[in-house]
Design a protein around this motif. Structure first.
Motif, PDB file in Angstrom:
ATOM      1  N   LEU A  78      10.077  -7.412  -7.801  1.00  0.00           N
ATOM      2  CA  LEU A  78       8.947  -6.856  -7.049  1.00  0.00           C
ATOM      3  C   LEU A  78       9.400  -5.647  -6.236  1.00  0.00           C
ATOM      4  O   LEU A  78      10.386  -5.720  -5.502  1.00  0.00           O
ATOM      5  CB  LEU A  78       8.365  -7.897  -6.089  1.00  0.00           C
ATOM      6  N   GLU A  79       8.671  -4.548  -6.336  1.00  0.00           N
ATOM      7  CA  GLU A  79       9.017  -3.357  -5.571  1.00  0.00           C
ATOM      8  C   GLU A  79       7.763  -2.693  -5.013  1.00  0.00           C
ATOM      9  O   GLU A  79       6.664  -2.857  -5.551  1.00  0.00           O
ATOM     10  CB  GLU A  79       9.810  -2.362  -6.426  1.00  0.00           C
ATOM     11  N   PRO A  80       7.900  -1.944  -3.925  1.00  0.00           N
ATOM     12  CA  PRO A  80       6.723  -1.387  -3.249  1.00  0.00           C
ATOM     13  C   PRO A  80       6.094  -0.220  -3.996  1.00  0.00           C
ATOM     14  O   PRO A  80       6.768   0.513  -4.706  1.00  0.00           O
ATOM     15  CB  PRO A  80       7.281  -0.926  -1.895  1.00  0.00           C
ATOM     16  N   LYS A 106      15.303  -4.175  -4.543  1.00  0.00           N
ATOM     17  CA  LYS A 106      14.012  -3.488  -4.605  1.00  0.00           C
ATOM     18  C   LYS A 106      13.327  -3.366  -3.253  1.00  0.00           C
ATOM     19  O   LYS A 106      12.547  -2.449  -3.032  1.00  0.00           O
ATOM     20  CB  LYS A 106      13.077  -4.223  -5.577  1.00  0.00           C
ATOM     21  N   ASP A 107      13.546  -4.338  -2.357  1.00  0.00           N
ATOM     22  CA  ASP A 107      12.893  -4.291  -1.044  1.00  0.00           C
ATOM     23  C   ASP A 107      13.695  -5.101  -0.035  1.00  0.00           C
ATOM     24  O   ASP A 107      14.812  -5.536  -0.327  1.00  0.00           O
ATOM     25  CB  ASP A 107      11.441  -4.782  -1.131  1.00  0.00           C
ATOM     26  N   VAL A 138       5.413  -5.840  -0.077  1.00  0.00           N
ATOM     27  CA  VAL A 138       6.294  -6.640  -0.929  1.00  0.00           C
ATOM     28  C   VAL A 138       6.951  -7.768  -0.139  1.00  0.00           C
ATOM     29  O   VAL A 138       7.037  -8.903  -0.607  1.00  0.00           O
ATOM     30  CB  VAL A 138       7.360  -5.751  -1.604  1.00  0.00           C
ATOM     31  N   GLU A 141       4.337 -10.420   0.404  1.00  0.00           N
ATOM     32  CA  GLU A 141       4.032 -11.114  -0.845  1.00  0.00           C
ATOM     33  C   GLU A 141       5.172 -12.064  -1.232  1.00  0.00           C
ATOM     34  O   GLU A 141       4.915 -13.215  -1.650  1.00  0.00           O
ATOM     35  CB  GLU A 141       3.791 -10.092  -1.952  1.00  0.00           C
ATOM     36  N   LYS A 142       6.411 -11.613  -1.112  1.00  0.00           N
ATOM     37  CA  LYS A 142       7.542 -12.466  -1.494  1.00  0.00           C
ATOM     38  C   LYS A 142       7.644 -13.693  -0.585  1.00  0.00           C
ATOM     39  O   LYS A 142       7.929 -14.801  -1.054  1.00  0.00           O
ATOM     40  CB  LYS A 142       8.846 -11.660  -1.466  1.00  0.00           C
TER      41      LYS A 142
END
Length: 278
Positions: A78-80, A106-107, A138, A141-142
């Motif tokens: 997952l990335e922004p 990624k974040d 992100v 969400e994670k």
């Protein structure tokens, strides 16, 4: 006017600087003493002079908390995005790309599952080296996905925070993560699953104002800076000098804002006791 002329002595070449001593010493962020780096490393990145806990990497943190080789990361792809097409001195896309290249992730949040003395837990760790551990879409969400998996498998959730707050480049979408993650934590409470929050240095802004302070048990590392706004901003706003050690973990414990202060080397045993108890 020859009197005022001064002949320059020939410049002697500066002796080559030895690189042997570079990086061998650190200045403590708390006591400002110069300490030997190897001694700090041997002491789990803790200052031998004042017990200040230096920031550590995400993988070092995971290695300290879970049983060796048991951590499995989730949703690392997952990335922004850049919904606002945000620009300051450079574009948000460029900033994110630079941080991804620097950190290799990624974040700013790593989530996954591991074992603590044989018991399954969900572990979420902020990475302060990625844009100051700021919470954007992100990250929110994670964290919610990690909580959903914990609910499905009836597992405790452990969150380690080190953050400067919400990520301004995502505007209101970033601020919405405060409500989103708080609602997810409330589901853990309804399901009677433990949520343990560990506050590392520093924990500030929207992360403190939301998910970090919602733990059933709130733990802080010694000397950690914890707050919403910085002390200088508060002093300028209220026009008063703040108490000594204001926003340090010890001050917060004394005033009932956190439950306990635990040294890094004792964190895993403390978490094991709490998880077994719950």
């Amino acid at each position: 006017m020859a009197w005022f002329k001064k002949e320059k002595a020939p410049e002697s070449a500066a002796p080559p600087r030895s690189k042997g001593g570079e990086g061998m010493w650190l200045k403590c962020n708390h006591c400002r003493e110069i300490v030997y780096r190897k001694e700090v490393d041997r002491n789990n990145k803790v200052c031998p002079k004042c017990d200040y806990h230096f920031p550590i990497s995400v993988m070092e943190r995971i290695g300290l908390l879970v049983d060796l080789g048991t951590f499995k990361e989730w949703d690392k792809e997952l990335e922004p995005r850049d919904p606002l097409d945000f620009h300051d001195t450079k574009s948000y896309k460029e900033r994110v790309k630079a941080q991804q290249e620097k950190t290799g992730r990624k974040d700013a949040l790593v989530i996954g599952e591991g074992l603590i003395t044989g018991r399954r837990v969900v572990l979420c760790v902020f990475d302060f080296s990625f844009m100051g551990g700021s919470m954007g879409s992100v990250v929110g969400e994670k964290l919610c996905r990690a909580i959903d998996r914990a609910l499905a498998d009836k597992l405790p959730v452990i969150l380690v925070t080190a953050s400067g707050g919400a990520r301004m480049q995502e505007g209101i979408l970033s601020l919405m993560q405060m409500a989103k993650t708080s609602a997810a934590v409330a589901k853990l409470g309804e399901a009677k699953l433990p949520f343990i929050s560990i506050l590392a240095d520093p924990t500030f802004g929207g992360v403190t104002a939301s998910v970090a302070m919602l733990g059933d048990v709130i733990i802080a590392e010694p000397k950690a800076l914890i707050g919403f706004a910085g002390p200088r901003v508060i002093e300028q706003t209220i026009k008063q000098q703040l108490p000594d050690q204001f926003q340090r973990a010890e001050f917060l414990l004394e005033h009932g804002m956190i439950d306990m202060i635990v040294e890094r080397k004792q964190l895993k045993d403390t978490l094991s006791t709490l998880v077994n108890h719950f």
